[in-house]
Design an enzyme around this catalytic site. Structure first.
Site, PDB file in Angstrom:
ATOM      1  N   TYR A   1      -7.675  53.378  17.673  1.00 26.61           N
ATOM      2  CA  TYR A   1      -7.159  54.578  17.020  1.00 26.61           C
ATOM      3  C   TYR A   1      -8.154  55.207  15.895  1.00 26.61           C
ATOM      4  O   TYR A   1      -8.308  54.455  14.860  1.00 26.61           O
ATOM      5  CB  TYR A   1      -5.885  54.355  16.814  1.00 26.61           C
TER       6      TYR A   1
ATOM      7  N   ASP B   1      -2.304  45.217  17.401  1.00 19.73           N
ATOM      8  CA  ASP B   1      -1.912  46.530  17.577  1.00 19.73           C
ATOM      9  C   ASP B   1      -1.533  46.460  19.131  1.00 19.73           C
ATOM     10  O   ASP B   1      -2.353  46.674  19.839  1.00 19.73           O
ATOM     11  CB  ASP B   1      -2.813  47.732  17.186  1.00 19.73           C
TER      12      ASP B   1
ATOM     13  N   LYS C   1       5.040  56.279  20.291  1.00 23.27           N
ATOM     14  CA  LYS C   1       4.404  56.211  21.505  1.00 23.27           C
ATOM     15  C   LYS C   1       5.731  55.491  22.531  1.00 23.27           C
ATOM     16  O   LYS C   1       6.873  56.076  22.566  1.00 23.27           O
ATOM     17  CB  LYS C   1       3.413  55.355  21.702  1.00 23.27           C
TER      18      LYS C   1
END
Ligand code: LCS
Length: 408
Positions: A112, A184, A209
Site C-alpha cells: 500500500y 500485512d 477492509k
C-alpha cells in the site's frame, strides 16, 4: 465460546471474543466511556502496577475493544491482538515496537502506497535503514538481509500488483537472519490466509477492509504470535496512542460475524470477473492470484483458501482508456479502499499509490495504466454487465480519439 474449545474458523468468526462477558449478552455491549472508576485508591494503584482485574482508561484497555481483539487473535491463531485507529496506526505501532535507530528493515516493494512512504521516507528520519525488494523473489530477499535487519515486512498479495510471496520461505529467511516476519494480511483476511500458521511472528491488518467489511469504520489491528512480545506492543500502542475506540470496535466485531460468508462470495465473484476480464479483447492483462496465468498461482493455492476480492488489470488503450472506463461505470463506485460489500474501482498510479512517486511505482511494477477493482458481494452478472458497458464506452471513445488524432 470458551477459549479452550477447538472450532472451525467459520464458527470462531461468529462466536470468537465473547466468552468473557458478564451477564451473557449475545453481543458485546459498547462501553462508551473514556475512563473507569476504581474501587479504592489501593485498587487504582494495583491496576497501574499491572496487578488485579479491571480497567483504567480506554486508551489502555476497554472491554468492548478487548472483545474484538480476542476474536481477531483467535481467528489468526495468535496469542494476543491490539486494535488500532487505522491500518497505518497498526503498521506504525509495529515498527515502533520492533525497531530502533541503527536497525534495518526489508520490505516488499509492492505494498500500500503510504506503507512504502512510511518505510522508505519516515523510518530513515528515525535512523532506521530500509530496503525494498520483490519478496516473491526469495534470492532477492536473502540478499537484502543484513546483520542489523530486525524486520522482514511482507504484504501478500501485494497492493495493487497482487504479487504473492511465499510465507513459509520468507519466515525461514527472516528467522535465519534473526529478524521477525511481519505480514500485512489485509488482502486475504484470516479466512483465506493465516500467516502465523506459516511461520509469521506478527500480522497486521487494515480493519477498514474485509474484517469490518461495510465501509463504515477506519481501523487496524496487530496480532502477535508470542505472548512474550505482547507487553512491548501494548506499551508502544499506549504511548503512540493510535487506539480503536469502543464504538468502532463494536462495529468491527459485528462485521466479523459474516466474514466467512462474505469472503466466500467475494472470492466466487472475483474469480468470475477475473475470467471475464481475461477473455475481453480490450483487456491487455489481468492479475488475480487464482487465475492460472498468475505467476505465483501455485504458491497462492498452497497458502490460501481463496484468491480474494482484488483484481488489477490494464486496457489496450493504456491510461486514457482506463480513465474513460472508470468514468463510465454506473454500479461500481469510483473510490479507493477495498474489502467492503460494494464493488469499488480506482486508479493506483494517481490515487492509492500516488504518494510513492513514479520511481518506486515503476520498481514495484505499478503500471500507469493499471486499474484496480475490489469486487463486492453483489450479483456477479450485474457487476460484469456494468464493466461490459464501461469497457464498450471506453472503446468507443478510444476509437473516436484515435480517428481524431489520425485526422489532425
Ligand atoms: N495495508 C493495506 C494492504 C492496505 O491496503 C491499506 C489501505 C492499509 C494497510 C492501511 O489501512 P488504513 O490505515 O487505510 O486503515 N489501503 C487502501 C487502499 O488500497 N485504498 O484506500 C486505502
Amino acid at each position: 465460546m470458551s477459549s479452550d474449545m477447538h472450532m472451525a474458523i467459520d464458527t470462531i468468526a461468529v462466536h470468537g471474543g465473547i466468552d468473557k462477558l458478564q451477564f451473557l449478552p449475545a453481543v458485546p455491549p459498547i462501553y462508551q466511556t473514556s475512563t473507569f472508576g476504581f474501587e479504592s485508591a489501593e485498587h487504582g494503584a494495583q491496576l497501574f502496577a499491572g496487578r488485579g482485574e479491571g480497567y483504567i482508561y480506554t486508551r489502555m484497555g476497554n472491554p468492548t475493544v478487548d472483545a474484538v481483539e480476542r476474536a481477531i487473535a483467535t481467528l489468526e491463531g495468535g496469542a494476543r491482538a491490539l486494535a488500532c485507529g487505522s491500518g497505518m496506526a497498526a503498521i506504525h505501532t509495529t515498527f515502533g515496537a520492533l525497531l530502533k535507530a541503527g536497525d534495518h528493515i526489508v520490505c516488499s516493494e509492492a505494498v500500500y502506497g503510504p506503507t512504502c512512504t512510511l518505510v522508505t521516507k519516515f523510518l530513515p528520519t528515525y535512523g532506521i535503514e530500509a530496503t525494498t525488494v520483490d519478496t516473491s523473489d526469495l534470492d532477492a530477499v536473502r540478499a537484502a538481509m543484513r546483520p542489523n535487519t530486525k524486520v522482514l515486512y511482507v504484504e501478500t498479495p501485494g497492493n495493487p500488483t497482487l504479487v504473492v510471496s511465499d510465507l513459509a520461505e520468507t519466515a525461514r529467511i527472516a528467522h535465519e537472519a534473526g529478524a521477525k516476519l511481519v505480514v500485512d494480511n489485509t488482502f486475504m483476511s484470516p479466512i483465506l490466509q493465516q500467516p502465523i500458521r506459516h511461520g509469521a511472528d506478527i500480522v497486521v491488518h487494515s480493519l477498514t477492509k474485509f474484517l469490518n467489511g461495510h465501509a463504515d469504520v477506519v481501523g487496524g489491528v496487530i496480532v502477535v504470535k508470542d505472548e512474550n512480545d505482547y507487553p512491548q506492543f501494548r506499551k508502544t500502542l499506549n504511548h503512540f496512542g493510535g487506539v480503536l475506540p469502543p464504538f468502532e470496535s463494536f462495529l468491527v466485531h459485528r462485521g466479523i460475524k459474516t466474514l466467512s460468508l462474505r469472503m466466500a462470495r467475494h472470492c466466487e465473484n472475483a474469480l468470475k470477473i477475473a475470467e471475464y476480464l481475461e477473455g475481453h479483447d480490450q483487456v491487455e492483462w489481468v492479475r488475480y492470484p487464482w487465475l492460472k496465468s498468475h505467476p505465483q498461482y501455485e504458491i497462492s493455492r498452497k497458502q490460501c483458501t481463496g484468491g480474494g476480492a482484488v483484481i488489477s488489470f490494464g486496457l489496450r488503450g493504456g491510461v486514457e482508456a482506463g480513465r474513460r472506463m472508470m468514468n463510465a461505470v454506473k454500479l461500481c463506485m469510483l473510490a479507493v479502499s477495498l474489502g467492503g460489500v460494494e464493488t469499488l474501482i480506482q486508479h493506483p498510479a494517481s490515487m492509492t499509490h500516488a504518494s510513492m512517486g513514479a520511481e518506486a511505482r515503476k520498481k514495484a511494477g505499478i503500471d500507469d495504466g493499471m486499474v484496480r477493482i475490489s469486487v463486492g458481494i453483489e450479483d456477479a452478472d450485474d457487476i460484469i454487465a456494468d464493466l461490459d458497458q464501461a469497457l464498450a464506452a471506453a472503446a468507443g471513445k478510444t476509437a473516436e480519439c484515435a480517428s481524431h488524432v489520425a485526422a489532425t
